[in-house]
Write a protein that holds these residues in place. Structure first.
Motif, PDB file in Angstrom:
ATOM      1  N   ARG A  68       4.213  14.787   1.771  1.00  0.00           N
ATOM      2  CA  ARG A  68       3.061  14.751   0.859  1.00  0.00           C
ATOM      3  C   ARG A  68       2.194  13.533   1.094  1.00  0.00           C
ATOM      4  NH1 ARG A  68       4.291  17.781  -4.780  1.00  0.00           N
ATOM      5  NH2 ARG A  68       5.868  19.210  -3.962  1.00  0.00           N
ATOM      6  N   LEU A  69       2.852  12.425   1.412  1.00  0.00           N
ATOM      7  CA  LEU A  69       2.123  11.200   1.724  1.00  0.00           C
ATOM      8  C   LEU A  69       1.152  11.449   2.869  1.00  0.00           C
ATOM      9  CD1 LEU A  69       2.922   9.065  -0.147  1.00  0.00           C
ATOM     10  CD2 LEU A  69       4.451   8.101   1.528  1.00  0.00           C
ATOM     11  N   ASN A  70       1.636  12.098   3.899  1.00  0.00           N
ATOM     12  CA  ASN A  70       0.780  12.393   5.043  1.00  0.00           C
ATOM     13  C   ASN A  70      -0.276  13.423   4.700  1.00  0.00           C
ATOM     14  OD1 ASN A  70       2.078  10.564   6.734  1.00  0.00           O
ATOM     15  ND2 ASN A  70       3.672  12.054   7.244  1.00  0.00           N
ATOM     16  N   GLY A  71      -0.027  14.189   3.640  1.00  0.00           N
ATOM     17  CA  GLY A  71      -1.039  15.121   3.178  1.00  0.00           C
ATOM     18  C   GLY A  71      -2.119  14.409   2.394  1.00  0.00           C
ATOM     19  N   ARG A  91      -4.038   7.524   7.528  1.00  0.00           N
ATOM     20  CA  ARG A  91      -2.816   6.820   7.859  1.00  0.00           C
ATOM     21  C   ARG A  91      -1.664   7.808   7.938  1.00  0.00           C
ATOM     22  NH1 ARG A  91      -0.842   1.800   7.754  1.00  0.00           N
ATOM     23  NH2 ARG A  91      -2.947   1.019   7.647  1.00  0.00           N
ATOM     24  N   VAL A  92      -0.818   7.640   8.912  1.00  0.00           N
ATOM     25  CA  VAL A  92       0.372   8.468   9.009  1.00  0.00           C
ATOM     26  C   VAL A  92       1.579   7.597   8.682  1.00  0.00           C
ATOM     27  CG1 VAL A  92       1.811   9.866  10.510  1.00  0.00           C
ATOM     28  CG2 VAL A  92      -0.678   9.918  10.743  1.00  0.00           C
ATOM     29  N   VAL A  93       2.227   7.958   7.595  1.00  0.00           N
ATOM     30  CA  VAL A  93       3.374   7.172   7.163  1.00  0.00           C
ATOM     31  C   VAL A  93       4.618   7.642   7.911  1.00  0.00           C
ATOM     32  CG1 VAL A  93       4.861   6.591   5.225  1.00  0.00           C
ATOM     33  CG2 VAL A  93       2.389   6.785   4.896  1.00  0.00           C
ATOM     34  N   SER A  94       5.358   6.711   8.432  1.00  0.00           N
ATOM     35  CA  SER A  94       6.576   7.049   9.167  1.00  0.00           C
ATOM     36  C   SER A  94       7.793   6.839   8.264  1.00  0.00           C
ATOM     37  CB  SER A  94       6.695   6.191  10.406  1.00  0.00           C
ATOM     38  OG  SER A  94       6.881   4.841  10.047  1.00  0.00           O
ATOM     39  N   ILE A 134       0.843  -1.182   0.000  1.00  0.00           N
ATOM     40  CA  ILE A 134       0.000   0.000   0.000  1.00  0.00           C
ATOM     41  C   ILE A 134       0.886   1.242   0.000  1.00  0.00           C
ATOM     42  CG2 ILE A 134      -0.169  -0.044   2.520  1.00  0.00           C
ATOM     43  CD1 ILE A 134      -3.007   1.010   2.177  1.00  0.00           C
ATOM     44  N   LEU A 135       1.954   1.185   0.755  1.00  0.00           N
ATOM     45  CA  LEU A 135       2.911   2.286   0.790  1.00  0.00           C
ATOM     46  C   LEU A 135       3.610   2.413  -0.554  1.00  0.00           C
ATOM     47  CD1 LEU A 135       4.389   4.451   2.316  1.00  0.00           C
ATOM     48  CD2 LEU A 135       5.868   2.710   3.306  1.00  0.00           C
ATOM     49  N   TYR A 145      12.164  12.925   2.061  1.00  0.00           N
ATOM     50  CA  TYR A 145      11.517  13.695   3.111  1.00  0.00           C
ATOM     51  C   TYR A 145      10.263  14.402   2.596  1.00  0.00           C
ATOM     52  CZ  TYR A 145      11.154  16.772   7.187  1.00  0.00           C
ATOM     53  OH  TYR A 145      10.727  17.434   8.307  1.00  0.00           O
ATOM     54  N   GLU A 146      10.395  15.028   1.441  1.00  0.00           N
ATOM     55  CA  GLU A 146       9.260  15.700   0.820  1.00  0.00           C
ATOM     56  C   GLU A 146       8.155  14.701   0.485  1.00  0.00           C
ATOM     57  OE1 GLU A 146       8.720  18.861   0.424  1.00  0.00           O
ATOM     58  OE2 GLU A 146       6.882  18.683  -0.779  1.00  0.00           O
ATOM     59  N   LEU A 147       8.553  13.529   0.010  1.00  0.00           N
ATOM     60  CA  LEU A 147       7.610  12.445  -0.267  1.00  0.00           C
ATOM     61  C   LEU A 147       6.818  12.088   0.979  1.00  0.00           C
ATOM     62  CD1 LEU A 147       9.156   9.653  -2.503  1.00  0.00           C
ATOM     63  CD2 LEU A 147       6.729  10.126  -2.217  1.00  0.00           C
TER      64      LEU A 147
END
Lengths: 195, 195
Positions: B29-32, B38-41, B7-8, B24-26
């Motif tokens: 944006r993922l969390n956006g 879902r919060v991607v770490s 999924i990630l 880092y930017e990815l």
DNA sequence: TTCGTCATGTAATGGGTTACATGATTAC
DNA sequence: GTAATCATGTAACCCATTACATGACGAA
């Protein structure tokens, strides 16, 4: 080693809180209670039971039915205590929503003040989620395409709806401003209707 | 080894489909985009990027900004192909709902017929869930206490609501009965409104 | 006698997480 | 000069899954 199952563990303890059961029957009921959200597989259930048994939260007893041997599990005093601890704890992040669902399913086993704390904690978490989501929406301003925007709009709407549901539950729970008795006879009645 | 992230992985490929980005930017944006769900770490993101790079789905390029080195990732041709494959596949069971959300977020990158297949597949799955849930409700008949029953009622209602949402989306998608063009200019317009 | 369901488990895999480690850059 | 944020990663763990293995029992 280590902690096998946290959400599954809670669900198992919750079911055994009512009556002793053997693994297979437990699995079937688990899929009944948790139903829509989650399908528990025996590949996770049996290791979980073994682990709970090792920790002394449940006891085993061999039932020999003919030549078939099944193991009936029952909650110990320690297990009942552990159940209350798990119910009082907040969701362990990650499986946030499912944890609440399981807690809610076993609400009748705990006292009213714990129920209220869980409901209010859930509402607070959802409201935070709403704030963040709305703040993010203002920050981006059309950087998202129509589909992504629609996804967010739908997510927001669903969360708002869930907050309203929680409000009704909290109000209903406060209506019966009394017993901290777990499993109080006939205690639950003012559930929000389907109208 | 083996498949780091499904999924990630899809979400990363989806974002890089638009433009090259560094890790880092990815992550931000993922969390956006995935935001509420879902919060991607970074602890999962970086290994995922390394894995995708190994498999040749993304390419790395070192950007030396001052003394800081950041790595910009870009989608390869193989990666774009893999993205389409993942988008066409059904949810890998377990993370059913989240998978659909991610697919939906990147709808503008794929053709209309694939979009329709995904939406209809999702609707079918939800309708099956409804059938099972309602069948289980008839089978039990008051074996559940008020809280468990209310949880099921609420779950059913939510699912029904989601099916209606899907119906609107499908209808809207059929309205523009044309292009299989990914990223068709101005292609999306008839989104169901908030009224 | 074969098929479905009861009943219990193990092994391998999956898809993430938090905590930790490291260091440069920017804002106050 | 100190705190926040940028930027990249590793190690350990968590909570589950599917696939597999085994075998008894009941009904067609």
């Amino acid at each position: 080693m280590s902690r096998r199952g946290a959400i599954l563990e809670l669900a198992v303890l919750g079911l055994l809180h009512e009556q002793p059961l053997h693994g297979y029957e437990l699995g079937k009921r688990l899929n009944g209670v948790l139903g829509a959200f989650r399908v528990v597989s025996y590949g996770s259930l049996y290791p979980c039971l073994a682990n709970l048994s090792t920790k002394g939260f449940i006891s085993q007893e061999r039932d020999d039915v003919g030549r078939k041997t099944r193991i009936t599990y029952a909650l110990t005093t320690d297990g009942a205590q552990h159940f209350l601890t798990l119910m009082s704890q907040a969701a362990p992040s990650g499986s946030a929503d499912e944890h609440f669902d399981v807690q809610f399913a076993f609400f009748s086993r705990i006292s009213q003040d714990v129920r209220l704390r869980i409901l209010e904690g859930r509402r607070t978490k959802l409201e935070q989620r709403l704030d963040e989501s709305r703040a993010a929406a203002r920050a981006r301003r059309a950087r998202f395409d129509a589909y992504t925007a629609e996804l967010h709009r739908h997510g927001l709407e669903s969360t708002e709806r869930e907050v309203r549901w929680l409000n009704e539950l909290i109000h209903s729970e406060r209506g019966q401003h009394s017993g901290s008795h777990p499993s109080s006879p006939d205690g639950i009645s003012a559930m929000p209707g389907n109208s």
